[in-house]
Structure formats: structure tokens, C-alpha cells
Design a protein around this motif. Structure first.
Motif, PDB file in Angstrom:
ATOM      1  N   ARG A  48       0.889  -1.324  -0.149  1.00 60.13           N
ATOM      2  CA  ARG A  48       0.053  -0.193   0.035  1.00 60.13           C
ATOM      3  C   ARG A  48       0.814   1.209   0.200  1.00 60.13           C
ATOM      4  NH1 ARG A  48      -3.984  -2.535   3.046  1.00 60.13           N
ATOM      5  NH2 ARG A  48      -2.940  -2.026   4.891  1.00 60.13           N
ATOM      6  N   GLU A  49       1.901   1.201   0.757  1.00 57.22           N
ATOM      7  CA  GLU A  49       2.823   2.556   0.947  1.00 57.22           C
ATOM      8  C   GLU A  49       3.608   2.570  -0.489  1.00 57.22           C
ATOM      9  OE1 GLU A  49       5.890   2.624   3.833  1.00 57.22           O
ATOM     10  OE2 GLU A  49       4.572   2.637   5.456  1.00 57.22           O
ATOM     11  N   ILE A  50       3.946   1.553  -1.265  1.00 53.76           N
ATOM     12  CA  ILE A  50       4.704   1.542  -2.325  1.00 53.76           C
ATOM     13  C   ILE A  50       3.677   2.149  -3.358  1.00 53.76           C
ATOM     14  CG2 ILE A  50       5.482   0.208  -4.186  1.00 53.76           C
ATOM     15  CD1 ILE A  50       6.698  -1.816  -2.192  1.00 53.76           C
TER      16      ILE A  50
ATOM     17  N   LEU B 203      10.078  -1.404  10.577  1.00 56.49           N
ATOM     18  CA  LEU B 203      11.226  -0.817   9.711  1.00 56.49           C
ATOM     19  C   LEU B 203      10.480  -1.171   8.370  1.00 56.49           C
ATOM     20  CD1 LEU B 203      14.805  -0.536  10.194  1.00 56.49           C
ATOM     21  CD2 LEU B 203      13.770  -0.981   7.843  1.00 56.49           C
ATOM     22  N   HIS B 204      10.395  -0.042   7.467  1.00 52.39           N
ATOM     23  CA  HIS B 204      10.291  -0.425   6.088  1.00 52.39           C
ATOM     24  C   HIS B 204      11.148   0.160   5.167  1.00 52.39           C
ATOM     25  CE1 HIS B 204       5.347  -0.377   6.906  1.00 52.39           C
ATOM     26  NE2 HIS B 204       6.023  -1.588   6.886  1.00 52.39           N
ATOM     27  N   SER B 205      11.470  -0.730   4.375  1.00 52.67           N
ATOM     28  CA  SER B 205      12.520  -0.364   3.424  1.00 52.67           C
ATOM     29  C   SER B 205      12.035  -0.699   1.987  1.00 52.67           C
ATOM     30  CB  SER B 205      13.890  -1.261   3.682  1.00 52.67           C
ATOM     31  OG  SER B 205      14.859  -1.013   2.785  1.00 52.67           O
TER      32      SER B 205
ATOM     33  N   GLU C 272      12.029   8.811  -4.627  1.00 47.33           N
ATOM     34  CA  GLU C 272      11.659   9.653  -3.558  1.00 47.33           C
ATOM     35  C   GLU C 272      11.159   8.903  -2.254  1.00 47.33           C
ATOM     36  OE1 GLU C 272      10.145   9.260  -6.536  1.00 47.33           O
ATOM     37  OE2 GLU C 272      10.780  11.162  -7.460  1.00 47.33           O
ATOM     38  N   TYR C 273      11.210   7.644  -2.389  1.00 48.41           N
ATOM     39  CA  TYR C 273      10.870   6.689  -1.318  1.00 48.41           C
ATOM     40  C   TYR C 273      11.990   6.784   0.058  1.00 48.41           C
ATOM     41  CZ  TYR C 273       8.943   2.906   1.627  1.00 48.41           C
ATOM     42  OH  TYR C 273       8.407   2.123   2.725  1.00 48.41           O
ATOM     43  N   ARG C 274      11.678   7.069   1.079  1.00 43.71           N
ATOM     44  CA  ARG C 274      12.722   6.851   2.164  1.00 43.71           C
ATOM     45  C   ARG C 274      12.513   5.934   3.240  1.00 43.71           C
ATOM     46  NH1 ARG C 274      14.821   9.042  -1.297  1.00 43.71           N
ATOM     47  NH2 ARG C 274      15.410  11.354  -1.435  1.00 43.71           N
ATOM     48  N   TRP C 275      13.598   5.044   3.494  1.00 41.27           N
ATOM     49  CA  TRP C 275      13.091   3.955   4.614  1.00 41.27           C
ATOM     50  C   TRP C 275      13.000   4.732   5.989  1.00 41.27           C
ATOM     51  CZ3 TRP C 275      15.977   3.181   8.879  1.00 41.27           C
ATOM     52  CH2 TRP C 275      17.363   3.748   9.257  1.00 41.27           C
ATOM     53  N   HIS C 276      12.233   3.974   6.722  1.00 36.99           N
ATOM     54  CA  HIS C 276      11.797   4.740   8.019  1.00 36.99           C
ATOM     55  C   HIS C 276      11.344   3.583   9.022  1.00 36.99           C
ATOM     56  CE1 HIS C 276       8.134   4.100   5.111  1.00 36.99           C
ATOM     57  NE2 HIS C 276       7.770   3.787   6.048  1.00 36.99           N
ATOM     58  N   LEU C 277      11.201   4.239  10.021  1.00 32.32           N
ATOM     59  CA  LEU C 277      10.830   3.365  11.350  1.00 32.32           C
ATOM     60  C   LEU C 277       9.172   3.874  11.811  1.00 32.32           C
ATOM     61  CD1 LEU C 277      14.009   3.453  13.689  1.00 32.32           C
ATOM     62  CD2 LEU C 277      12.899   1.345  12.691  1.00 32.32           C
ATOM     63  N   HIS C 278       8.261   2.931  12.027  1.00 31.61           N
ATOM     64  CA  HIS C 278       6.956   3.382  12.758  1.00 31.61           C
ATOM     65  C   HIS C 278       7.245   3.012  14.147  1.00 31.61           C
ATOM     66  CE1 HIS C 278       4.883   3.745   8.568  1.00 31.61           C
ATOM     67  NE2 HIS C 278       5.679   3.067   8.453  1.00 31.61           N
ATOM     68  N   ILE C 279       6.776   3.893  15.161  1.00 35.15           N
ATOM     69  CA  ILE C 279       6.995   3.407  16.674  1.00 35.15           C
ATOM     70  C   ILE C 279       5.381   3.761  16.940  1.00 35.15           C
ATOM     71  CG2 ILE C 279       7.838   4.163  18.825  1.00 35.15           C
ATOM     72  CD1 ILE C 279      10.101   5.410  17.334  1.00 35.15           C
TER      73      ILE C 279
HETATM   74 ZN   LIG Z   1       5.963   2.572   6.480  1.00 37.92          ZN
END
Ligand SMILES: [Zn+2]
Ligand SMILES: [Zn+2]
Length: 297
Positions: free
Chosen positions: A163-165, A245-247, A256-263
Motif C-alpha cells: 500500500r505504501e509503495i 522498519l519499512h525499506s 523519492e521513497y525513504r526508509w523509515h521506522l514506525h513507532i
Molecule cells: Zn512505512
């Protein structure tokens, strides 16, 4: 251990009857029972990573005894199962220490382990995506008190990442508002429209893939994590939480996508409303929450 689409709801579900055998361990005593404590020789057989300092291990990655997916290439090629490796990353030899109390040095060991295991698991040709996640305490889905994360490689891209992609392909990204911390390579903020109450995101500013993280960034992120968890602790206390963690998967190209952490600090609980509607209610006053997070100690 296969991903199937439910014919009634159209939702994807991972069928797995092994994980039901998991045992919970939240004893306040550091018992011989804890499989993550030092002194367990049987673990060495399944050990995939270890950082040793002055003769003592600081972090360790081992095979998950109850994997969500299994790494049977033959059965995967026959279409019987979906392929994946599932490991547990033990974040400290100390049974009682957690993200709320780790030093920058300890976060550094953890992040170096994340990177090493991520690169290793992602390198297999059947693997399409890798996720790192963490459950802290029972109400966040943990079955052990001893601090640990998990890493899972998959021969598919899971729905949440898919979905994010899809959004990113359309050029839609989370708005970086309510900024808690910002450094050269990372920005930590509270999204206005999170579907889970109280979410905090930590986003890398340069790279779409986590495996690109440099040692300088690891040091920077260690400082960020220590600060963010200090803030969560000050506002909510040491409550249960999830991190994931999403990569960007290797074969997907979105510059433009940036890897990130959801807390996700687990303030709320889920019930019939969420199951019945597929909607989560974000009941937190985000502006108020931001104020609390930014107020002086
Ligand atoms: Zn994400
Ligand atoms: Zn332990």
C-alpha cells in the motif's frame, strides 16, 4: 505457511499452525527458562550473528523457534509454501533492560545487527521483501520480556508495504509535521493522520533502502532513538509499544521513497469496531500530544 486470500473478505492471511505452540515468559525473575539470557549453550547452534565485547556478547541473532515462514526452497518452488527466514534479534544480555533504558552505545550494537541481518536475508534470490519489527510487552504482542526484535524475509511484498509503495508511486508521502527531532540524516515527527493513535515516525532523509545505512547514520540514529524513547517514557511511562522498519524492496524503484521506522506506543486496544469496519479510531489530540512531547522535563 502460505499466503492465501480469504474468499469471503478478500483479505490476505498467512496460514501457519506452528506459532500456536509458543510459550509466554513474563516472569519478573531472570529464570533459567529464558532462552535469550546468557549461558544458554543450545542457542549457539542457531546463532546467526553475535557482537562480542571484552569476551561478552552484547547482541545476538538466532533462528526463530516458531517461524512465520520457513526456508524450504524445494516446497516453495513447487508452490506448496511461501518462502521466508525468521530470526529473533536479542538486543541485550540483560533480561530487564529495554529501549527505554538503552544507552547510545547499546542502540549502536542493535542497529549494526539490524543492518547485517537485513543484508544477509535480503540477498537470497527468492526474497522480495524484508521487515524488521519489535513488540515490547504482552499488550504489544510480545511473548517474552527479554528485549528482542524480529526480522522476517518474504517471497512476497506484504499488504502494508504494498500500500505504501502504491501511494509513493503516485507521489504521495507522509507529511512531516509536528517535528520532534531533526538531525543531518533523520527526521522524527508525529503524523497528523496516522491510523494508529500516537504514532511517531523516524524517517531517513537520503536513502530508500535500509541496507545503505552508514556507520555515521547508525550513530545518529542511536542518539535519535534514545531521545525519542526518553520522550515517550516521560509522556506515557514505560508502556508497551511496537516498532517496524519499512525499506523499499530491491526490485521496486521509487527514487523519492525513504526508509523509515514506525513507532506505535500502545495506548489503545482493538475490538469489534476495528474488526467490523477495518477502521482504527485515532482518538489522540495530536496537537496536545505534540505539546506534551516538546515540553521541558
Ligand atoms: Zn512505512
Ligand atoms: Zn532473559
Amino acid at each position: 505457511m502460505k499466503l492465501v486470500r480469504n474468499s469471503h473478505t478478500g483479505r490476505c492471511v498467512l496460514m501457519n499452525n506452528v506459532r500456536d505452540k509458543r510459550k509466554s515468559d513474563f516472569s519478573k525473575e531472570c529464570s533459567d527458562e529464558c532462552p535469550f539470557c546468557p549461558g544458554r549453550k543450545d542457542i549457539l547452534e542457531y546463532c546467526r550473528y553475535e557482537e562480542v565485547v571484552n569476551g561478552k556478547w552484547m547482541v545476538r541473532a538466532i533462528d526463530n523457534k516458531y517461524p512465520a515462514l520457513i526456508c524450504d526452497e524445494e516446497r516453495h518452488n513447487n508452490g506448496e509454501i511461501d518462502y521466508g527466514k525468521h530470526e529473533v534479534m536479542i538486543e541485550t544480555p540483560n533480561h530487564f533492560k529495554s529501549f527505554y533504558k538503552f544507552s547510545e552505545e547499546e542502540f549502536k550494537y542493535i542497529l549494526k545487527m539490524y543492518k547485517s541481518r537485513f543484508i544477509d536475508l535480503e540477498s537470497e534470490k527468492m526474497v522480495k521483501s524484508v521487515i524488521i519489527y519489535k513488540n515490547h510487552l504482552k499488550n504489544a504482542g510480545a511473548s517474552k520480556l527479554h528485549s528482542h526484535s524480529q526480522i522476517l524475509s518474504m517471497s512476497f511484498i506484504p499488504p502494508e508495504l504494498e500500500r505504501e509503495i502504491e501511494m509513493a508511486k503516485r507521489g504521495v508521502f507522509t507529511r512531516e509535521v509536528n517535528i520532534l527531532l531533526e538531525s543531518e540524516n533523520f527526521i522524527s515527527f508525529i503524523p497528523m493522520d496516522s491510523y494508529l493513535s500516537g504514532e511517531i515516525m523516524i524517517k531517513n532523509k537520503k536513502y530508500s533502502r535500509f541496507d545503505k545505512i552508514t556507520i555515521d547514520e547508525i550513530e545518529e540514529l542511536s542518539v535519535t532513538l534514545k531521545e525519542v524513547f526518553k520522550k515517550i517514557c516521560r509522556v506515557y511511562g514505560e508502556i508497551p509499544f511496537n516498532v517496524y522498519l519499512h525499506s523499499l524492496p530491491r526490485k521496486v524503484d521509487i527514487k523519492e521513497y525513504r526508509w523509515h521506522l514506525h513507532i506505535i506506543p500502545r495506548k489503545g486496544k482493538f475490538g469489534g469496531f476495528e474488526f467490523g469496519t477495518g477502521l482504527y479510531i485515532n482518538s489522540l489530540d495530536v496537537n496536545k500530544m505534540y505539546e506534551n512531547f516538546m515540553s521541558k522535563e
